[in-house]
Design a protein around this motif. Structure first.
Motif, PDB file in Angstrom:
ATOM      1  N   UNK A 137      29.760  46.989 -58.613  1.00 27.32           N
ATOM      2  CA  UNK A 137      30.855  46.345 -57.886  1.00 27.32           C
ATOM      3  C   UNK A 137      30.397  45.782 -56.550  1.00 27.32           C
ATOM      4  N   UNK A 138      29.589  46.550 -55.838  1.00 31.05           N
ATOM      5  CA  UNK A 138      29.060  46.113 -54.553  1.00 31.05           C
ATOM      6  C   UNK A 138      28.094  44.942 -54.738  1.00 31.05           C
ATOM      7  N   UNK A 139      27.277  45.017 -55.753  1.00 27.02           N
ATOM      8  CA  UNK A 139      26.340  43.927 -56.040  1.00 27.02           C
ATOM      9  C   UNK A 139      27.106  42.642 -56.366  1.00 27.02           C
ATOM     10  N   UNK A 140      28.161  42.770 -57.145  1.00 27.34           N
ATOM     11  CA  UNK A 140      28.973  41.605 -57.498  1.00 27.34           C
ATOM     12  C   UNK A 140      29.603  40.997 -56.244  1.00 27.34           C
ATOM     13  N   UNK A 141      30.097  41.840 -55.341  1.00 28.92           N
ATOM     14  CA  UNK A 141      30.678  41.345 -54.087  1.00 28.92           C
ATOM     15  C   UNK A 141      29.625  40.606 -53.255  1.00 28.92           C
ATOM     16  N   UNK A 142      28.414  41.137 -53.226  1.00 29.45           N
ATOM     17  CA  UNK A 142      27.324  40.480 -52.488  1.00 29.45           C
ATOM     18  C   UNK A 142      26.988  39.123 -53.102  1.00 29.45           C
ATOM     19  N   UNK A 143      26.894  39.082 -54.422  1.00 29.74           N
ATOM     20  CA  UNK A 143      26.569  37.816 -55.088  1.00 29.74           C
ATOM     21  C   UNK A 143      27.688  36.801 -54.913  1.00 29.74           C
ATOM     22  N   UNK A 144      28.935  37.255 -54.891  1.00 30.09           N
ATOM     23  CA  UNK A 144      30.054  36.342 -54.611  1.00 30.09           C
ATOM     24  C   UNK A 144      29.941  35.766 -53.201  1.00 30.09           C
ATOM     25  N   UNK A 145      29.553  36.596 -52.247  1.00 34.87           N
ATOM     26  CA  UNK A 145      29.343  36.141 -50.875  1.00 34.87           C
ATOM     27  C   UNK A 145      28.251  35.070 -50.838  1.00 34.87           C
ATOM     28  N   UNK A 146      27.221  35.258 -51.643  1.00 33.85           N
ATOM     29  CA  UNK A 146      26.075  34.343 -51.638  1.00 33.85           C
ATOM     30  C   UNK A 146      26.313  33.069 -52.429  1.00 33.85           C
ATOM     31  N   UNK A 147      27.459  32.922 -53.048  1.00 26.60           N
ATOM     32  CA  UNK A 147      27.782  31.684 -53.767  1.00 26.60           C
ATOM     33  C   UNK A 147      27.953  30.504 -52.804  1.00 26.60           C
ATOM     34  N   UNK A 148      28.252  30.817 -51.549  1.00 25.85           N
ATOM     35  CA  UNK A 148      28.395  29.763 -50.550  1.00 25.85           C
ATOM     36  C   UNK A 148      27.014  29.422 -50.000  1.00 25.85           C
ATOM     37  N   UNK A 149      26.635  28.141 -50.036  1.00 26.09           N
ATOM     38  CA  UNK A 149      25.287  27.747 -49.606  1.00 26.09           C
ATOM     39  C   UNK A 149      24.908  28.208 -48.194  1.00 26.09           C
ATOM     40  N   UNK A 150      25.839  28.202 -47.268  1.00 28.85           N
ATOM     41  CA  UNK A 150      25.526  28.638 -45.898  1.00 28.85           C
ATOM     42  C   UNK A 150      25.171  30.120 -45.861  1.00 28.85           C
ATOM     43  N   UNK A 151      25.849  30.928 -46.678  1.00 24.40           N
ATOM     44  CA  UNK A 151      25.559  32.362 -46.728  1.00 24.40           C
ATOM     45  C   UNK A 151      24.207  32.623 -47.392  1.00 24.40           C
ATOM     46  N   UNK A 152      23.910  31.874 -48.439  1.00 26.18           N
ATOM     47  CA  UNK A 152      22.613  32.010 -49.099  1.00 26.18           C
ATOM     48  C   UNK A 152      21.492  31.602 -48.150  1.00 26.18           C
ATOM     49  N   UNK A 153      21.699  30.531 -47.396  1.00 25.06           N
ATOM     50  CA  UNK A 153      20.698  30.076 -46.428  1.00 25.06           C
ATOM     51  C   UNK A 153      20.477  31.135 -45.352  1.00 25.06           C
ATOM     52  N   UNK A 154      21.552  31.775 -44.901  1.00 22.82           N
ATOM     53  CA  UNK A 154      21.428  32.837 -43.890  1.00 22.82           C
ATOM     54  C   UNK A 154      20.595  33.993 -44.434  1.00 22.82           C
ATOM     55  N   UNK A 155      20.787  34.348 -45.696  1.00 24.63           N
ATOM     56  CA  UNK A 155      19.974  35.408 -46.312  1.00 24.63           C
ATOM     57  C   UNK A 155      18.515  34.986 -46.376  1.00 24.63           C
ATOM     58  N   UNK A 156      18.250  33.783 -46.844  1.00 27.47           N
ATOM     59  CA  UNK A 156      16.873  33.311 -46.974  1.00 27.47           C
ATOM     60  C   UNK A 156      16.148  33.249 -45.634  1.00 27.47           C
TER      61      UNK A 156
END
Length: 135
Positions: free
Chosen positions: A90-109
């Motif tokens: 459930x937590x992993x799914x919430x994290x991946x949903x957060x990362x669906x937004x390009x700005x959030x994925x870029x922040x992680x990278x």
């Protein structure tokens, strides 16, 4: 239980005292103690690890639910790593949903935590690559 000459003291070196107190509080009262707001996310991270170690599924589920509220650009790498390492779907799914937004994925990278995530959880990186290919 008494160990050696430590006057009845049992040491848990792998766990901070506050986390152990919270774990005991939950074991005896089925509730979590009130924590400082600024330390709340860190406490839930440590409690999740302890709950997984001691097979306390209800506590693990509560921590997982609480941590979903702390997912942001600063915490995503750590929380996603915890979710993967401790089998919190459930937590992993919430994290991946957060990362669906390009700005959030870029922040992680761009974060320091990304290197740790890629070394410790390569399967998550495969998920991220697959997810970014669909965008």
């Amino acid at each position: 239980m008494k160990e050696g000459d430590a006057a009845g003291v049992v040491h848990r070196d792998e766990m901070e005292a506050e986390v152990f107190k919270a774990l005991l509080c939950f074991a005896y009262t089925d509730s979590l103690p009130v924590t400082e707001k600024e330390d709340e996310d860190v406490m839930y991270q440590h409690l999740l690890v302890a709950a997984d170690r001691y097979n306390m599924e209800r506590l693990k589920s509560i921590c997982e639910e609480k941590l979903c509220k702390f997912i942001n650009a600063a915490t995503i790498a750590t929380i996603l790593t915890l979710a993967e390492q401790h089998h919190c779907e459930g937590l992993k799914k919430a994290c991946l949903n957060f990362l669906r937004f390009p700005a959030n994925l870029r922040a992680l990278l761009d974060s320091d935590g990304f290197d740790h995530l890629s070394r410790s959880c390569p399967s998550v990186i495969k998920n991220l690559i697959a997810m970014s290919a669909l965008v």
